[in-house]
Structures are given as C-alpha cells and as structure tokens.
Design an enzyme around this catalytic site. Structure first.
Site, PDB file in Angstrom:
ATOM      1  N   SER A 109       5.185   2.695  -7.541  1.00  0.00           N
ATOM      2  CA  SER A 109       4.493   1.798  -8.453  1.00  0.00           C
ATOM      3  C   SER A 109       5.450   1.177  -9.477  1.00  0.00           C
ATOM      4  O   SER A 109       6.387   0.477  -9.112  1.00  0.00           O
ATOM      5  CB  SER A 109       3.351   2.576  -9.132  1.00  0.00           C
ATOM      6  OG  SER A 109       2.447   1.721  -9.763  1.00  0.00           O
ATOM      7  N   ASP A 234      -5.300   1.560  -1.245  1.00  0.00           N
ATOM      8  CA  ASP A 234      -4.945   1.527  -2.658  1.00  0.00           C
ATOM      9  C   ASP A 234      -5.920   0.606  -3.401  1.00  0.00           C
ATOM     10  O   ASP A 234      -6.034  -0.572  -3.080  1.00  0.00           O
ATOM     11  CB  ASP A 234      -3.511   1.012  -2.793  1.00  0.00           C
ATOM     12  CG  ASP A 234      -2.935   1.198  -4.181  1.00  0.00           C
ATOM     13  OD1 ASP A 234      -3.723   1.233  -5.154  1.00  0.00           O
ATOM     14  OD2 ASP A 234      -1.704   1.279  -4.307  1.00  0.00           O
ATOM     15  N   HIS A 262      -3.604   5.032  -3.885  1.00  0.00           N
ATOM     16  CA  HIS A 262      -2.405   4.713  -4.666  1.00  0.00           C
ATOM     17  C   HIS A 262      -1.490   5.923  -4.851  1.00  0.00           C
ATOM     18  O   HIS A 262      -0.360   5.780  -5.300  1.00  0.00           O
ATOM     19  CB  HIS A 262      -2.805   4.155  -6.039  1.00  0.00           C
ATOM     20  CG  HIS A 262      -1.657   3.613  -6.826  1.00  0.00           C
ATOM     21  ND1 HIS A 262      -0.940   2.498  -6.453  1.00  0.00           N
ATOM     22  CD2 HIS A 262      -1.078   4.053  -7.978  1.00  0.00           C
ATOM     23  CE1 HIS A 262       0.014   2.252  -7.325  1.00  0.00           C
ATOM     24  NE2 HIS A 262      -0.037   3.188  -8.265  1.00  0.00           N
TER      25      HIS A 262
END
Length: 282
Positions: A109, A234, A262
C-alpha cells in the site's frame, strides 16, 4: 521402429521435464533475503504470518517499523515531515547490509513511497522490488499524485480515513483509519481474529510522506526489477485503482491474488508467501 522412436521421445521428454522441475525447485530452494514494509495504519506486526512462513522455508526476513509506527518511537507521528525521516529504519537496515548482501524489498500500500525512495538511494543493494497493492510513483510524482484522484476522496467522504490537523499547521499532520470501517474495507476476506487484532493496533500515519514528490532516476531506481501483486477483492484500494497506478509506472510483471482483500498477509498468507518466493527467484 516407430514404436521404439516414440518410446525414446517419451523418455527424453520425461527427463527434460524432470530436469526443469529440479532446476525450479533448486532455484526456489535458495535462501532469499526479504525486507517487508507495512502500509498506512499498519506496522511490522501485520507480517507475522509471512515472516513465519518465509523462515520455515529457510529464508532470511525482516519486517520493519517505519518512524513513529509500532515500536519505533524515535519521533511522534506529528514530527515526521519527510519520506527520508519516515523511511529511516529501512534506509538504516540497507546501509548495514554486508558488502555482498542484497535484499528483495516488499512494500504494501503506502509503502510504495518509502520503497521507491530506498531504491533510488541503494540500487546496488536491492535485487527486486515487489509492490503489493502499493502505489508506484514515478519521477516527480508523490504518493497522492500517482493515485487516481478519486482514491482518497472516496475514503475520506465515506468516513474510512480521517485527516488529523494541528492548530498551527496548514496541512494535515497525519492520517488515521476509522476503526468502525476497517473490517469491511481492509479485512473483508480475513479471519476475524486478525481483524480484531488489527483494530487494537492500528496507528496514525504521517501525512507529509504522501505529498512529497520523489526524484527517481533511470540509472538508479529504474535499474531495479519491479513486480506488482494485485489484490482482486480489495475494497480499500480496488483493482481499478491499482490498475491506474500500475499504468502510471508499469512493472516488469503483474501477478493477481483473486481471493485476497487489502490485507493478503491475513487473508491469503500461504499464497502471498509462495508468490514472494517465486518472484524473488525469477
């Protein structure tokens, strides 16, 4: 005669397949050195399953807390105002590697930014970089400018992400995930026990690291092989937004985890571990 030739062909193909299989097993059996970097809100603890699985396979692995996160309390979140400061634990780890040591960096991320920053500084120490649903800024881009403009507006509008502002600051000093929403956005395919653990340990992330523009050169940053792992379930950073970031700065190869939310380190740890090892040996 034809039957004999056919048998020899079958034997030859069998031997070739066996040799290829042995070669692949030997390649994936070599010890790799992984460095795992967390994303927004998370810290080194989020990799606990991956660390265990990689070590069981005989690999070296380090999961690091970036500045102000986890046990790294060298500064408070509001005191971190640059990527260099935020990424210092990663930079220090790479600096302390032995003369012939190299690592595979793995970033999740938001970690796409500190990962890219480290790649520019220490290209000779990094064999590959693996971006796991991570933002992939190119030269003269920031974390935010590399993302689809709707990405963060959507999260703020939906109350998933809160920007924290101090009275004496023009910009937000940090960003926090709202605990009421993390199960449905970050852990929608993850075990409840991991989601509950995360809810008790999530921390704010310094905001300035998301708006700082990176200087990334062809000679250094782009000399490192980059790979991307998409997470297809996600909800925080949906596949269409991942594709947008990928298009901005295409990697060498893209892999897809079709059943992962995620947080693949919780929802699909074995598959993620296998993918990391596979990519490291390419």
């Amino acid at each position: 005669m034809m039957a004999l030739q056919w048998r020899w062909t079958v034997v030859t193909l069998s031997v070739m397949l066996l040799l290829v299989s042995i070669h692949l097993q030997e390649g994936e059996g070599r010890q790799q050195h992984f460095v795992l970097i967390h994303g927004l809100g998370h810290v080194a603890w989020c990799w606990y399953k991956i660390v265990t699985l990689l070590k069981q396979k005989g690999h070296r692995v380090a999961a690091l807390d970036l500045t102000s996160n986890g046990i790294n309390r060298a500064a408070s979140t509001d005191q971190v105002n640059s990527i260099a400061h935020y990424a210092e634990p990663l930079l220090e780890y790479i600096r302390n590697l032995g003369n012939n040591e190299k690592v595979t960096l793995v970033g999740h991320s938001l970690a796409g930014c500190p990962l890219s920053y480290a790649m520019e500084l220490y290209p000779s120490k990094i064999t590959k970089a693996i971006f796991v649903a991570a933002f992939t800024p190119r030269n003269n881009q920031s974390f935010l400018s590399s993302a689809n403009p709707k990405s963060f507006a959507r999260l703020v509008e939906n109350g998933v992400l809160v920007l924290n502002v101090k009275a004496d600051s023009e910009l937000p000093t940090s960003a926090s995930l709202v605990l009421d929403h993390v199960k449905s956005y970050l852990y929608n395919e993850s075990p409840d026990e991991d989601a509950n653990l995360a809810q008790s340990l999530l921390t704010p992330t310094p905001f300035p690291v998301s708006v700082e523009f990176l200087k990334l050169s062809e000679e250094r940053y782009e000399s490192i092989r980059r790979f991307y792992i998409m997470l297809m379930k996600d909800r925080l950073f949906p596949p269409e937004y991942q594709e947008y970031s990928i298009a901005q700065n295409p990697p060498e190869k893209i892999f897809k985890m079709h059943a992962s939310d995620h947080s693949p380190f919780f929802s699909q740890p074995q598959q993620l571990c296998n993918l990391l090892v596979h990519i490291a040996t390419l």
